[in-house]
Every structure is written in structure tokens, then in C-alpha cells.
Design an enzyme around this catalytic site. Structure first.
Site, PDB file in Angstrom:
ATOM      1  CG  ASP A 140      -1.845  -0.969   1.081  1.00 13.65           C
ATOM      2  OD1 ASP A 140      -1.699  -1.935   0.606  1.00 13.65           O
ATOM      3  OD2 ASP A 140      -3.140  -1.043   1.741  1.00 13.65           O
ATOM      4  CE  LYS A 203      -5.128   1.861   2.378  1.00 11.80           C
ATOM      5  NZ  LYS A 203      -4.362   1.310   3.192  1.00 11.80           N
ATOM      6  CE  LYS A 239      -6.862  -1.406   2.519  1.00 11.20           C
ATOM      7  NZ  LYS A 239      -5.771  -1.631   2.851  1.00 11.20           N
TER       8      LYS A 239
END
Lengths: 303, 292
Positions: A140, A203, A239
Site C-alpha cells: 500500500d 485506495k 479499497k
């Protein structure tokens, strides 16, 4: 580098109609989801959670406990899935990997000087390499919001492309930190940027900045994914992270994903929730639906 | 043409706000002759759920206040009712009381609130103890609130019954979800307006109107409710006991005429207290031996 050449292919992002988005999103929140479909939805939510601990005070004990919970959500209620992944700092990846073993739970690691992203590129690359070597299945990364807001889009694009190369087999999630991007137009622009630079997932947030994953922001990002899919036939994951702490909101998100992207995205390969307290609320809802009794957090693990 | 009177809609009190029931339903409160006197919210199990969440949230704020401050707040409730006495009397008369007995009920209620206001910073000393133990410990037992208490308001009295059970519960630092008197509901909601204007933190007391038979189950099976109190309702007692068993709720039932002056006392407070015993290691103060 082949990805960097793609910057020239980056289309002009469409402007986002904020009022229209709010109107559309409010309709997703009026769906009534009952009994069987609610139960299925809740289990699906559990299976999409990235159980997360990203604190300065994280200890090996805390990470061990969270990994155990990821696999054993609530053993007294049989038939529950595991969560999708655990999400930790790079220094905890090795430990997390040794805990989850072959349970199917993935290990995700934040990197690139999370959460601010204010570090030179070589530091970010080293950070990412370390996490991948330790066994992270997913990375991430955060984008450089300062550079983005200053209009240096090609810088941000190149950075994402280079981190993608370092990731190798690991899937790359790109955190836009939408709370710092100020407008939905910027969110759309950053989404397009990340997708074209090679993101496997986009995300919303680090969870350190409010507002985080509002449905308006998630909607805008989902639309970027859909447009890219229509254009190229390539799927990109989504996400939302931060601020989704109750089951109802999570279910509304699923409704939105289904209606914007379709059933293919309704698996944890393409959709995740980044959350720490959501899992317990979903568990409480599942037990409430099963027993008819409202539950108390006293009877669920603290995490 | 005769003017059509507008009936007030009494809204529920939950989380320090006065929302309508989430179900959108209502029922009419009737006077003795069967004429409608007010619109009441017909609360649902989700209202109970929301109220319990509010009560749990408010527990820290309410139990964390100093006992003296709680005492002041309870006294403030009494003061505010004194100022709005005529409204309570009117509502009692509307619900069928005689004027004299209505005035007496309001005055008795005020006195009972003042009585429990006095207890707030005293019951703990009276019930606590220092215990003799045969090791080097300073051992003491003291009271703590049980937590979130569900109260099914007495159904035979509109104001005095509610006050008689609610006051000892909150005097001890608990927060409370009240199912109001179903057939005589006016005073309970007016009373919640008093609470709202008396520095009681939002969520410390929540009052829901509706059918008791419908709301008992979600309240008494709720795992996050720590104790239950009710009065009368003998026919429902067994059912409530069974509902309460899963999280070992403390259930206290009373079968009393709350008009009697002896229906107030210390034990109504301690009924909703846990005893916490602490073992505090110390040097051997008792053992003045030659080596000491």
C-alpha cells in the site's frame, strides 16, 4: 521504462459533478437489505476486510494478536470466513507472514514513507523493497500529495510506476489520501493517474486524515475504474479505507460497487475495506441477525 | 364552528435529542372517557437499540462526574420541576387524576428527587468497607455502577413511579433506558424535557414510549444492558427473567405502591451497584516483631 511512457497516454480526466454524485450516492443508502441477503452481505464484508494496525505503538504482541484474529474471527460462531488480509508497517511484515502462514490471509504492508510520503524516491524504493523481501503479498503506497497539488503530475506518475516495478509479484495499492486532495475533480485526476501508472488497486486514505472514505469519494474512484475498464478491459481493484466503522455503511458500499462495476468486483480480489473496528461491528450484526439479540462489545475481542 | 384543538406530539428522548421514532408510527394517549389527549411515538426495537448505544456512550461522562456534581444535577431536576409544576399537574389531571392527588403526586416526586440528590455523595461511604485480611494488604470494598440499566416504568403511576425508580439508578452513576408508562405517558416525556434542561448529559437517560409488550424483548435480551428494573408486571416476570439470562443481567423487580413514603431508601441505589474489592499491597503494619 514502459510504464512511464504511458504518461503520454493519460486521458484528460472528466470533471466531476459534485451535486450529481451526492444525489446518486444518497440513493445507494436507501436500499433495504434484509435477512438472507443481509447475512450473505455481512459475510462478504468480513471476507473483504484488510484488518489494519498502523500505529507508532504497534508491538509484535499486538500484530500477533491481530493476525490470530484475522484467521479466527469469532470461533464460537462456525462458518465465518477469514478476513482478506492484515495490513501492517514494513517492520512487522515478517512476523505477520509467519503468523498467517497458509491460512489464505494475505499480508499487506504500507510503504513509501507512509503516511506522509514526504521522503526521497530512493528511500521509498528501499522501503518497498524491504517489505517485498519480507514477504508482503501486497504493497500500500502513498502518493506525493504535495507534488500532486503543485501540478507535478508526471512526477507522481513516475513515482508510482517505479514503485510498481519494485513490487514484482506483490500487488500494488495506491493511496490517494483523498482528504488532502480537496475536490472530487482532484480525486478523479489522481485516480486516473494511479491507474494508468500501473496500480492494481486504488485506495482512498491512510486513515490518518479526516475525512477519509466518504461514499462520494469512493463513487468518484469507482467511476474512474469503470471508465478504464471500458477503455482497456483491464480490471482495477478498489479499497475504501478509514471511516467505515459500521456494517450498514459497508453494505451500502457493496451496493454501490455492484451497481457501478458489477458482480465481478464483489470478491476480495477486487474490493477491500481498510478498517480496524469494522470487523467487530459486522460480527455483532451477524450474531444479532442469527440470534435476534442485540450484542455487546464486551463479548468480542478488543483489537 | 368549534375550534379543533391541536394535539401535541410527544417525541421520544434518546441520546440527548428528541427524535420521532425511527419507525414513524404513533399511538394516541386517551383520557378516562376515551378521548384522545396527545399523539405519542410508538417506539420500535430499533429505538431501543439506538437508546442503548447512547446510554453506553454516556456512561463514562455520567459515572465519571464527581458524586457531588451528580447530586447538584439531581437537585437541579427537582428545581426545574418545581418551576413547571402546573404543567405536570395539568397533565396528570388530563390523564384522569383528581386535582388534589395530582398536586400531591408532583410534590411527592419533587421531594423524592431531592431525597436521592442528597444520597449521591453519601451512599458509597455507608456501604463501603475496609476488610480485615490475614496478609499484608489494605483491603477495601467500594461501589461501582453496574452500567446501562433498562427500566420499565411502573404502569400504575405516571410521574411518581418513574421518579422513584429512575432517581436511585442515576444517583448511583448508571445510565438508563426507560420504557415509559404506556397508558399514562405524558409526564414521562415532559419529565425528559426537564432532564434535558438540568445538565443531565445527553444519553444518560433515554425515554421511549410505545407498547411495553413489544419493547420488553429487545430491551431485556440486549447483551449490552447490564441490569433491568421494573415494578408490577407480575405476569411478565418469568418472561423477563428468561430474556435476561444470557448475559446474566441483574433483574430487580418491585411490587410496591410508590405513593407510600417508605418506598424510598438506600437499597434502591445499591440494587444497581457492583461491589469492587481492591487488594492493595502494603508493608506489614500489623507485625511489629523484634526484627521490625
Amino acid at each position: 521504462m514502459k510504464n512511464q511512457n504511458k504518461f503520454n497516454l493519460l486521458p484528460l480526466s472528466p470533471t466531476v459533478d459534485k451535486v450529481g454524485v451526492e444525489e446518486r450516492v444518497s440513493r445507494f443508502q436507501k436500499r433495504s437489505i434484509k435477512t438472507n441477503s443481509k447475512m450473505d452481505g455481512l459475510k462478504m464484508v468480513l471476507n473483504m476486510i484488510d484488518l489494519t494496525t498502523l500505529e507508532g505503538k504497534d508491538t509484535p504482541g499486538k500484530v500477533r494478536q491481530m493476525c490470530y484474529k484475522a484467521i479466527h474471527l469469532h470461533d464460537s460462531f462456525p462458518g465465518l470466513p477469514t478476513v482478506a488480509a492484515v495490513c501492517v508497517y514494513p517492520s512487522m511484515v515478517g512476523l505477520a507472514k509467519s503468523m498467517v502462514k497458509d491460512s489464505g490471509v494475505k499480508v499487506a504492508s504500507v510503504s513509501t514513507a507512509f503516511p506522509s510520503g514526504q521522503a526521497p524516491l530512493d528511500v521509498k524504493i528501499t522501503d518497498t523493497k524491504y517489505a517485498v523481501e519480507q514477504g508482503a503479498d501486497e504493497i500500500d503506497m502513498v502518493i506525493s500529495r504535495g507534488k500532486f497539488l503543485a501540478g507535478e503530475y508526471s512526477f507522481v506518475f513516475d513515482e508510482i510506476a517505479q514503485i510498481k516495478e519494485v513490487c514484482g509479484e506483490a500487488r500494488l495499492k495506491v493511496i490517494l489520501e483523498t482528504g488532502e486532495l480537496a475536490t472530487l475533480d482532484n480525486v478523479r485526476k489522481a485516480s486516473d493517474l494511479a491507474i494508468y501508472a500501473g496500480a492494481d488497486f486504488i485506495k482512498t486514505s491512510t486513515g490518518k486524515i479526516q475525512p477519509a472514505a466518504t461514499m462520494q469519494v469512493t463513487y468518484t474512484m469507482l467511476m474512474a475504474i469503470r471508465d478504464y475498464y471500458d477503455e482497456t478491459g483491464i480490471m482495477v481493484g478498489m479499497k475504501p479505507a478509514g471511516g467505515i466503522s459500521n456494517s450498514k455503511l459497508a453494505l451500502h458500499n457493496l451496493v454501490m460497487v455492484k451497481e457501478l462495476l458489477g458482480d465481478e468486483w464483489l470478491t476480495n480480489e477486487w474490493f477491500r475495506f481498510g478498517a480496524s473496528s469494522l470487523a467487530n461491528d459486522v460480527l455483532m450484526q451477524i450474531l444479532k441477525t442469527d440470534t435476534g439479540k442485540y450484542q455487546s462489545s464486551d463479548y468480542f475481542t478488543i483489537d | 364552528m368549534k375550534r379543533v384543538e391541536i394535539l401535541k406530539t410527544y417525541k421520544i428522548y434518546s441520546g440527548g435529542k428528541f427524535p420521532r421514532t425511527e419507525s414513524g408510527r404513533y399511538y394516541m394517549a386517551l383520557d378516562k372517557k376515551g378521548n384522545p389527549i396527545a399523539n405519542m411515538c410508538l417506539g420500535s426495537r430499533k429505538d431501543v437499540r439506538n437508546a442503548v448505544v447512547s446510554a453506553r456512550k454516556a456512561l463514562g461522562a455520567w459515572s465519571g462526574k464527581t458524586a457531588f456534581n451528580r447530586s447538584q444535577i439531581l437537585y437541579r431536576i427537582a428545581e426545574v420541576i418545581e418551576g413547571r409544576k402546573s404543567q405536570f399537574v395539568e397533565e396528570l389531571i388530563l390523564q384522569g387524576s383528581q386535582k388534589n392527588s395530582a398536586i400531591k403526586e408532583v410534590e411527592d416526586s419533587i421531594d423524592r428527587i431531592v431525597y436521592y440528590a442528597g444520597w449521591c455523595d453519601k451512599f458509597c461511604q455507608i456501604g463501603s468497607s475496609v476488610n480485615p485480611v490475614s496478609s499484608s494488604h489494605f483491603n477495601f470494598s467500594t461501589y461501582e455502577p453496574v452500567g446501562v440499566v433498562g427500566l420499565i416504568a411502573p404502569q400504575d403511576s405516571s410521574l411518581l413511579g418513574l421518579v422513584s425508580l429512575l432517581m436511585p439508578i442515576i444517583a448511583g452513576g448508571n445510565t438508563c433506558v426507560v420504557l415509559a408508562n404506556e397508558s399514562l405517558p405524558l409526564c414521562s416525556i415532559t419529565f425528559s424535557e426537564v432532564l434535558h434542561a438540568s445538565d443531565v448529559p445527553g444519553g444518560a437517560v433515554n425515554i421511549i414510549t410505545g407498547h411495553i409488550s413489544e419493547l420488553i424483548k429487545p430491551l431485556s435480551t440486549h447483551m449490552d444492558v447490564n441490569a433491568l428494573a421494573f415494578s408490577g408486571l407480575n405476569e411478565l416476570k418469568k418472561e423477563i427473567d428468561l430474556f435476561s439470562v444470557e448475559n446474566l443481567k441483574r433483574v430487580r423487580s418491585y411490587d410496591l405502591n410508590w405513593k407510600n413514603t417508605d418506598t424510598q431508601g438506600l437499597h434502591y441505589i445499591t440494587d444497581f451497584q457492583e461491589v469492587k474489592t481492591t487488594w492493595h499491597p502494603i508493608e506489614n503494619i500489623g507485625g511489629a516483631t523484634s526484627t521490625y
